[in-house]
Design a protein around this motif. Structure first.
Motif, short mmCIF file in Angstrom:
data_model
loop_
_atom_site.label_atom_id
_atom_site.label_comp_id
_atom_site.label_asym_id
_atom_site.label_seq_id
_atom_site.Cartn_x
_atom_site.Cartn_y
_atom_site.Cartn_z
N ALA A 205 0.82 -1.21 0.00
CA ALA A 205 0.00 0.00 0.00
C ALA A 205 0.86 1.26 0.00
CB ALA A 205 -0.94 0.00 1.21
N ALA A 208 2.28 1.80 -3.47
CA ALA A 208 1.23 2.30 -4.36
C ALA A 208 0.96 3.77 -4.10
CB ALA A 208 -0.05 1.48 -4.17
N VAL A 239 -6.07 5.14 -1.64
CA VAL A 239 -5.02 4.22 -2.08
C VAL A 239 -4.72 3.18 -1.01
CG1 VAL A 239 -2.58 4.05 -2.69
CG2 VAL A 239 -3.97 5.88 -3.65
N ALA A 243 -5.66 -0.55 -2.03
CA ALA A 243 -4.50 -1.44 -2.17
C ALA A 243 -4.57 -2.59 -1.16
CB ALA A 243 -3.20 -0.65 -1.98
N THR A 244 -5.03 -2.30 0.05
CA THR A 244 -5.16 -3.35 1.07
C THR A 244 -6.26 -4.33 0.70
OG1 THR A 244 -4.42 -1.79 2.78
CG2 THR A 244 -5.53 -3.79 3.52
N TYR A 246 -7.40 -5.15 -2.33
CA TYR A 246 -6.97 -6.00 -3.43
C TYR A 246 -5.91 -7.00 -2.97
CZ TYR A 246 -9.22 -2.18 -6.00
OH TYR A 246 -10.12 -1.24 -6.45
N CYS A 314 -2.71 2.65 -9.47
CA CYS A 314 -1.46 2.30 -8.76
C CYS A 314 -1.71 1.20 -7.73
CB CYS A 314 -0.90 3.55 -8.08
SG CYS A 314 -0.32 4.83 -9.24
N SER A 315 -2.87 1.21 -7.10
CA SER A 315 -3.21 0.15 -6.14
C SER A 315 -3.30 -1.20 -6.81
CB SER A 315 -4.55 0.48 -5.46
OG SER A 315 -4.48 1.71 -4.77
#
Length: 705
Positions: A205, A208, A239, A243-244, A246, A314-315
């Motif tokens: 994360a 990202a 983000v 990100a976490t 995914y 980005c994530s």
């Protein structure tokens, strides 16, 4: 893969790891540098085509020097004490001595005594580009004003508000991100009882976020996007949360594949292959939903669209490249001490989810009807949520100095003092326009801008055939009464033939923002729903299930607004929300809410192809229940971290998204959707072939999980 040399199977993961280490080391610092290209000038985020925005540009020619006003207010040290003529003169001398000092853009106005004789005000023009120097300049103004004996001094006006905003956002680079990451790490440690996995997910994360901030920094530095403190804070939270989420989905699938295959490289490839569709579809709903904000007429909404979409992309990159590479290198060690077991490959879920699946299987109709009724009841309170704007005294959660000063100003001067309605009109019709403004109910006084650039009793300053009139309103500038006065004022001056009059100022800006937000909701909400529906149809190859999923997340959003209306008024003490809050809440909650349904239903479809719809739903619920719930809790916690920024707007967004995500995760995705699909049966997949060739098991067959 089994015949591939051992050294070759390490090259790709190592290469990806080195690339991301380079990204993190090079671009990571940009997460703390984004504030350098951010602006908290609220005038930059007004409706592009609104009348008040036109006035903002037209009024600049009447100012010899561009400035931001700071309004100094003196009141008697003793309650109710009257101000003497000596104190008034001392106030004029005090601010007059600031001329020529750094940061002072012109000559301050003389002290003006209030009608009740208990306060004096003066306007000190400050340079508009002070940036980080603004607090120091305001402190210099305060120290000069404190030379008036027997008085207490406060500073109101746009300059003071801007300083308080900058102070509120001062912790956005470190405090906000630290709180969000700390909450995520704690939750992951408690849920997964693993040491390395939470750290790997946090690093994913962070990488990202660094990549996203670097890209946004480059665009903002070139003027391609605008960033303010709100957009900056939302980007960080978005983000980290996405990100976490995914990463959790991929890590859970990797655990299954590792238990099934044994080989870490094969497991990583299989995990990416089987989860990439759900992750990319989920990311696409959020990114495209955010990009729909480009249809907004509000500049800060338009700014959030591409900035947020960059963060989501980005994530996804981090989740599908960095994380699989690290997992392939670590293997089972990533989950130590809770190492994968053989039954992980069989989809054995936590006992809680097996019991929930059994409950739904026994009475699917009772479950979905009861949960739907609960959501409908909560949604019934949603009309009580007012989105007419937040009063000045509620913008900051804590006691901001500029708000207290504005309240003092309002007690002793007309409610609109310091924030007049600004009228720009043809010079040949100035007298008629002024007369029309003075006849308007709710207007206390109308004065023209004179040669010095300040309102006064002299001859009006004419620039390019236009004049400026300042209309002081009787009601407080942030009140509904003031907005109604602005509407009447516009009607009156627009009716003067040939005047080509425009009305702007703070109150007009608030009114135009409110009207534009209503227009944006009418345009953007259908666009977002359409985008989500198309993505779901493409992913699930069905029409009926996508429509049902969109309907359930829409109901969840309305239920969340209903709860928010009660909490904001009766618990947090807010009289309303910013005009943009419902739209932001909709975009985040609906797009993110669909995420969990995508995670669930993509797995359900995969299982249904082999087991039939009923068993597919139950098995999909059990195998994904734990990871999706964890993802929902993490996302709710990250958005709740926005509450550390003491602004009503962010506190309201934080509550709406955090509560809505939990409601969606625990009720809609866990109970309503599975029960509804089981009750409908194979027809839910209409018109795909699965609806006609469902390999269903007998209704009373045992639960195959």
């Amino acid at each position: 893969m089994k015949n591939t040399p051992r050294w070759a199977r390490w090259i790709v993961p190592l290469a990806l790891l080195l690339v991301w280490l380079g990204i993190g080391g090079t671009l990571g610092p940009y997460a703390g540098k984004l504030g350098e290209v951010a602006t908290n000038d609220q005038a930059a985020f007004l409706p592009r085509s609104a009348e008040s925005t036109q006035v903002l540009e037209a009024r600049k020619v009447f100012e010899k020097e561009q400035s931001v006003p700071a309004i100094v207010v003196w009141s008697g040290s003793a309650a109710g004490a009257a101000m003497s003529s000596e104190q008034q003169q001392a106030a004029t001398r005090a601010v007059g001595g600031l001329v020529g000092e750094p940061g002072i853009a012109g000559t301050p106005s003389p002290g003006l005594v209030s009608d009740d004789g208990r306060a004096v005000q003066a306007v000190v023009p400050l340079a508009p580009d002070l940036g980080e120097e603004l607090p120091a300049v305001l402190e210099e103004v305060r120290q000069a004003a404190e030379r008036v004996p027997g008085t207490s001094v406060q500073i109101a006006g746009p300059a003071a508000s801007q300083a308080d905003l900058s102070d509120a956002f001062s912790g956005i680079d470190g405090l906000l991100v630290g709180v969000a990451l700390g909450a995520v790490l704690l939750i992951l440690l408690l849920v997964y009882r693993s040491v390395l996995l939470p750290l790997v997910i946090i690093v994913s994360a962070v990488f990202a976020l660094g990549l996203a901030c670097a890209m946004v920094y480059a665009l903002a530095d070139r003027g391609a996007v605008r960033v303010d403190g709100q957009v900056q804070g939302i980007l960080s939270i978005l983000v980290i949360g996405a990100a976490t989420d995914y990463a959790l989905l991929l890590a859970a699938r990797f655990r299954e594949e590792l238990a099934r295959r044994g080989d870490r490289t094969e497991a990583a490839l299989a995990a990416v292959r089987r989860s990439a569709g759900a992750i990319t579809a989920s990311a696409a709903t959020v990114a495209l939903g955010l990009l729909a904000l480009l249809a907004s007429d509000l500049t800060n909404n338009r700014a959030l669209g591409p900035v947020g979409a960059i963060g989501i992309v980005c994530s996804v990159l981090a989740a599908l490249t960095f994380l699989p590479a690290v997992l392939a290198l670590l293997g089972r060690a990533a989950y130590w001490p809770a190492m994968p077991r053989a039954d992980d490959a069989e989809g054995e879920g936590h006992g809680v989810w097996r019991r929930i699946a059994g409950l739904i299987d026994r009475s699917p109709r009772r479950v979905w009807v009861s949960t739907a009724l609960l959501l409908v009841v909560l949604a019934g309170f949603s009309p009580a949520l007012s989105s007419k704007g937040v009063p000045l005294d509620e913008i900051f959660v804590n006691d901001a100095p500029s708000v207290a000063a504005q309240q003092t100003l309002a007690r002793h001067f007309p409610g609109g003092s310091g924030n007049p309605a600004v009228i720009i009109a043809d010079a040949g019709r100035a007298d008629e326009v002024r007369a029309a403004a003075e006849r308007t109910d709710g207007v206390a006084a109308v004065l023209p801008a004179t040669e010095g650039g300040r309102p006064g009793a002299g001859a009006p300053l004419v620039v390019e055939g236009r004049v400026r009139l300042d209309a002081t309103l009787e009601a407080a500038a942030d009140s509904d009464a003031a907005k109604e006065t602005v509407q009447r004022l516009r009607e009156g001056v627009h009716a003067v033939p040939g005047a080509d009059a425009l009305v702007g100022g703070y109150t007009a800006q608030q009114f135009d923002t409110q009207q534009t937000s209503a227009r944006d909701r009418a345009v953007i909400v259908p666009v977002v729903l359409g985008i989500i529906l198309v993505i779901l149809i493409a992913l699930l190859r069905s029409l009926l299930v996508p429509v049902l999923l969109v309907a359930t997340v829409g109901l969840n959003f309305l239920a969340t607004l209903g709860v928010s209306a009660l909490v904001f008024e009766h618990v947090l003490g807010f009289s309303g929300t910013d005009a943009s809050v419902p739209l932001y809440g909709f975009v985040f909650l609906v797009a993110l809410g669909v995420d969990y349904n995508i995670f669930l239903m993509s797995r359900v479809r995969e299982e249904s192809l082999a087991l039939g719809t009923r068993q597919g739903v139950l098995r999909g619920l059990v195998t994904t229940g734990g990871v999706i719930t964890s993802a929902g809790v993490v996302l709710a916690a990250t958005f709740a971290a926005l509450m550390v920024i003491p602004l009503a707007f962010l506190v309201q967004i934080a509550f709406i998204v955090a509560f809505g995500v939990l409601l969606d995760t625990l009720v809609v995705r866990s109970l309503l959707v599975p029960a509804l699909v089981i009750d409908i049966g194979p027809r839910a997949w209409w018109p795909s072939a699965l609806a006609r060739s469902d390999p269903g098991t007998p209704p009373r067959a045992p639960l195959q999980v």
